[in-house]
Design a protein around this motif. Sequence first.
Motif, PDB file in Angstrom:
ATOM      1  N   LYS A  62       0.821  -1.211   0.000  1.00  0.00           N
ATOM      2  CA  LYS A  62       0.000   0.000   0.000  1.00  0.00           C
ATOM      3  C   LYS A  62       0.854   1.259   0.000  1.00  0.00           C
ATOM      4  CE  LYS A  62      -4.122  -1.795   0.047  1.00  0.00           C
ATOM      5  NZ  LYS A  62      -5.030  -1.591  -1.116  1.00  0.00           N
ATOM      6  N   LEU A  63       1.921   1.242   0.787  1.00  0.00           N
ATOM      7  CA  LEU A  63       2.801   2.411   0.866  1.00  0.00           C
ATOM      8  C   LEU A  63       3.446   2.691  -0.487  1.00  0.00           C
ATOM      9  CD1 LEU A  63       4.047   4.584   2.670  1.00  0.00           C
ATOM     10  CD2 LEU A  63       5.839   2.945   3.290  1.00  0.00           C
ATOM     11  N   LEU A  64       3.866   1.636  -1.184  1.00  0.00           N
ATOM     12  CA  LEU A  64       4.440   1.803  -2.515  1.00  0.00           C
ATOM     13  C   LEU A  64       3.411   2.398  -3.472  1.00  0.00           C
ATOM     14  CD1 LEU A  64       6.584   1.412  -4.706  1.00  0.00           C
ATOM     15  CD2 LEU A  64       5.783  -0.947  -4.955  1.00  0.00           C
ATOM     16  N   GLN A  65       2.190   1.895  -3.434  1.00  0.00           N
ATOM     17  CA  GLN A  65       1.158   2.385  -4.342  1.00  0.00           C
ATOM     18  C   GLN A  65       0.841   3.862  -4.097  1.00  0.00           C
ATOM     19  OE1 GLN A  65      -2.097  -0.328  -3.739  1.00  0.00           O
ATOM     20  NE2 GLN A  65      -1.011  -2.057  -4.651  1.00  0.00           N
ATOM     21  N   TYR A  66       0.703   4.246  -2.835  1.00  0.00           N
ATOM     22  CA  TYR A  66       0.428   5.657  -2.518  1.00  0.00           C
ATOM     23  C   TYR A  66       1.605   6.551  -2.910  1.00  0.00           C
ATOM     24  CZ  TYR A  66      -3.568   3.962   0.199  1.00  0.00           C
ATOM     25  OH  TYR A  66      -4.745   3.372   0.583  1.00  0.00           O
ATOM     26  N   SER A  67       2.821   6.034  -2.752  1.00  0.00           N
ATOM     27  CA  SER A  67       4.009   6.813  -3.120  1.00  0.00           C
ATOM     28  C   SER A  67       4.057   7.041  -4.625  1.00  0.00           C
ATOM     29  CB  SER A  67       5.274   6.092  -2.657  1.00  0.00           C
ATOM     30  OG  SER A  67       5.297   5.947  -1.257  1.00  0.00           O
ATOM     31  N   VAL A  68       3.721   6.020  -5.393  1.00  0.00           N
ATOM     32  CA  VAL A  68       3.698   6.156  -6.851  1.00  0.00           C
ATOM     33  C   VAL A  68       2.642   7.173  -7.272  1.00  0.00           C
ATOM     34  CG1 VAL A  68       3.118   4.952  -8.995  1.00  0.00           C
ATOM     35  CG2 VAL A  68       4.648   3.872  -7.348  1.00  0.00           C
ATOM     36  N   ILE A  69       1.486   7.133  -6.652  1.00  0.00           N
ATOM     37  CA  ILE A  69       0.437   8.121  -6.961  1.00  0.00           C
ATOM     38  C   ILE A  69       0.944   9.530  -6.650  1.00  0.00           C
ATOM     39  CG2 ILE A  69      -1.841   8.976  -6.287  1.00  0.00           C
ATOM     40  CD1 ILE A  69      -2.633   6.034  -5.800  1.00  0.00           C
ATOM     41  N   MET A 264       3.630  17.044  -2.455  1.00  0.00           N
ATOM     42  CA  MET A 264       3.191  15.673  -2.692  1.00  0.00           C
ATOM     43  C   MET A 264       4.345  14.804  -3.176  1.00  0.00           C
ATOM     44  SD  MET A 264       0.078  15.673  -1.787  1.00  0.00           S
ATOM     45  CE  MET A 264      -0.476  14.105  -2.417  1.00  0.00           C
ATOM     46  N   VAL A 265       5.197  15.366  -4.036  1.00  0.00           N
ATOM     47  CA  VAL A 265       6.346  14.613  -4.540  1.00  0.00           C
ATOM     48  C   VAL A 265       7.335  14.330  -3.415  1.00  0.00           C
ATOM     49  CG1 VAL A 265       8.346  14.701  -6.083  1.00  0.00           C
ATOM     50  CG2 VAL A 265       6.109  15.435  -6.902  1.00  0.00           C
ATOM     51  N   SER A 266       7.549  15.314  -2.553  1.00  0.00           N
ATOM     52  CA  SER A 266       8.455  15.108  -1.408  1.00  0.00           C
ATOM     53  C   SER A 266       7.948  14.002  -0.492  1.00  0.00           C
ATOM     54  CB  SER A 266       8.607  16.410  -0.611  1.00  0.00           C
ATOM     55  OG  SER A 266       9.225  17.408  -1.393  1.00  0.00           O
ATOM     56  N   LEU A 267       6.651  14.027  -0.212  1.00  0.00           N
ATOM     57  CA  LEU A 267       6.052  12.978   0.623  1.00  0.00           C
ATOM     58  C   LEU A 267       6.152  11.617  -0.063  1.00  0.00           C
ATOM     59  CD1 LEU A 267       2.844  14.807   1.942  1.00  0.00           C
ATOM     60  CD2 LEU A 267       4.924  14.250   3.233  1.00  0.00           C
ATOM     61  N   ALA A 268       5.965  11.612  -1.385  1.00  0.00           N
ATOM     62  CA  ALA A 268       6.044  10.353  -2.134  1.00  0.00           C
ATOM     63  C   ALA A 268       7.450   9.770  -2.076  1.00  0.00           C
ATOM     64  CB  ALA A 268       5.629  10.593  -3.585  1.00  0.00           C
ATOM     65  N   LYS A 269       8.462  10.624  -2.179  1.00  0.00           N
ATOM     66  CA  LYS A 269       9.847  10.138  -2.124  1.00  0.00           C
ATOM     67  C   LYS A 269      10.181   9.596  -0.732  1.00  0.00           C
ATOM     68  CE  LYS A 269      11.745  13.009  -5.833  1.00  0.00           C
ATOM     69  NZ  LYS A 269      12.706  14.090  -6.200  1.00  0.00           N
ATOM     70  N   ILE A 270       9.652  10.233   0.300  1.00  0.00           N
ATOM     71  CA  ILE A 270       9.840   9.722   1.658  1.00  0.00           C
ATOM     72  C   ILE A 270       9.163   8.361   1.794  1.00  0.00           C
ATOM     73  CG2 ILE A 270       9.243  10.078   4.087  1.00  0.00           C
ATOM     74  CD1 ILE A 270       9.518  13.096   3.573  1.00  0.00           C
ATOM     75  N   GLY A 271       7.954   8.259   1.247  1.00  0.00           N
ATOM     76  CA  GLY A 271       7.232   6.989   1.284  1.00  0.00           C
ATOM     77  C   GLY A 271       7.981   5.896   0.557  1.00  0.00           C
ATOM     78  N   LEU A 272       8.586   6.233  -0.581  1.00  0.00           N
ATOM     79  CA  LEU A 272       9.367   5.261  -1.339  1.00  0.00           C
ATOM     80  C   LEU A 272      10.595   4.811  -0.552  1.00  0.00           C
ATOM     81  CD1 LEU A 272      10.086   3.791  -4.023  1.00  0.00           C
ATOM     82  CD2 LEU A 272      11.391   5.824  -4.611  1.00  0.00           C
ATOM     83  N   THR A 273      11.270   5.751   0.098  1.00  0.00           N
ATOM     84  CA  THR A 273      12.441   5.415   0.912  1.00  0.00           C
ATOM     85  C   THR A 273      12.062   4.448   2.023  1.00  0.00           C
ATOM     86  OG1 THR A 273      13.431   7.585   0.455  1.00  0.00           O
ATOM     87  CG2 THR A 273      14.283   6.371   2.344  1.00  0.00           C
ATOM     88  N   LEU A 274      10.961   4.727   2.689  1.00  0.00           N
ATOM     89  CA  LEU A 274      10.483   3.849   3.755  1.00  0.00           C
ATOM     90  C   LEU A 274      10.080   2.485   3.197  1.00  0.00           C
ATOM     91  CD1 LEU A 274       9.807   3.489   6.719  1.00  0.00           C
ATOM     92  CD2 LEU A 274       7.579   4.550   6.295  1.00  0.00           C
TER      93      LEU A 274
END
Length: 318
Positions: A62-69, A264-274
């Motif tokens: 789920k985290l990956l999917q939200y990060s991609v969005i 949103m992009v910054s949050l997505a990159k953090i999500g991807l790192t996690l």
Amino acid sequence: MFHTRRVLCGYPFALREVVFGLIVIFCLTPWASPPVALALGLLLAQTLGNPFSAQTKKVTAKLLQYSVIGLGFGMNAHAAVQAGREGLLFTVASIAGTLVLGYLVGRWLGLGRRVVHLISCGTAICGGSAIAAVGPVLRAKDEEMSVALGTVFVLNAVALFAFPPIGHALAMTQNQFGLWCAIAIHDTSSVVGAAAAYGDQALQVATTVKLARALWIIPVAIGTALVFKQKGVKIKIPYFILGFVVAMLINTFVPAARPLGPLMVSLAKIGLTLTLFLIGAGLSMQVVKSVGPRPYLLGTVLWLVISMASLYVILHTV
């Protein structure tokens, strides 16, 4: 010591849970990067182990999917269409070639037909997402799914570290490297991680082409049901790709929403790192060893062939 449970203020805990929490906090900071997060996850898995393995398995996808969005809010639809056009021919040729080669090499290695097809689909399309979608269509057993996922995730980890230095050594452009990542790296998480380490333009190209590639899950799953003569199965559609497209269209055609894009992009990159930390934390040595040498050999052969062939074509045509 790290596994012994203690009580603080009425709450029981173990030191390895504290270590896990501290690494998660670090992954949320600007000092963390996708390769570092993956390395920390791998280190934790081989030493203390993942104390929350059951929970992280549910959260990771789920985290990956939200990060991609979220990354879609940093994309321009016009540039994405152009990148998708450039990657279409590579996508069709590489998917077809990988599935055929996987079948031939798998027979030579004496591997089960379902395991071979799962690894081939994971290599050809989008790693764990493709395996998760095709597995139920095949009615694959849990151990067959585990073997395929273990093979793909280990090779993903290698690719995340190896690709950026190779790209710099060959003086690849941002466009060339993004396209190469999208074709030659299995999972979306590692594709985005490697491309982000190379540059913003590479990230945009890689994400767009990879998600367009992921749509091939649907026809490949349908073909799988026909070839393996499976009836009454449900095909899992990657709906998060639609979310990515919607975010991209909002960023391109709704001027009032553009100021939100960088956040949103910054949050997505953090999500991807996690996400990459959680993936690494799930790759214990027990998981690696349980796969056995032959599936790794199949996965490695397919990965090397698609990596070198696509690299040669990209360097000479893009």
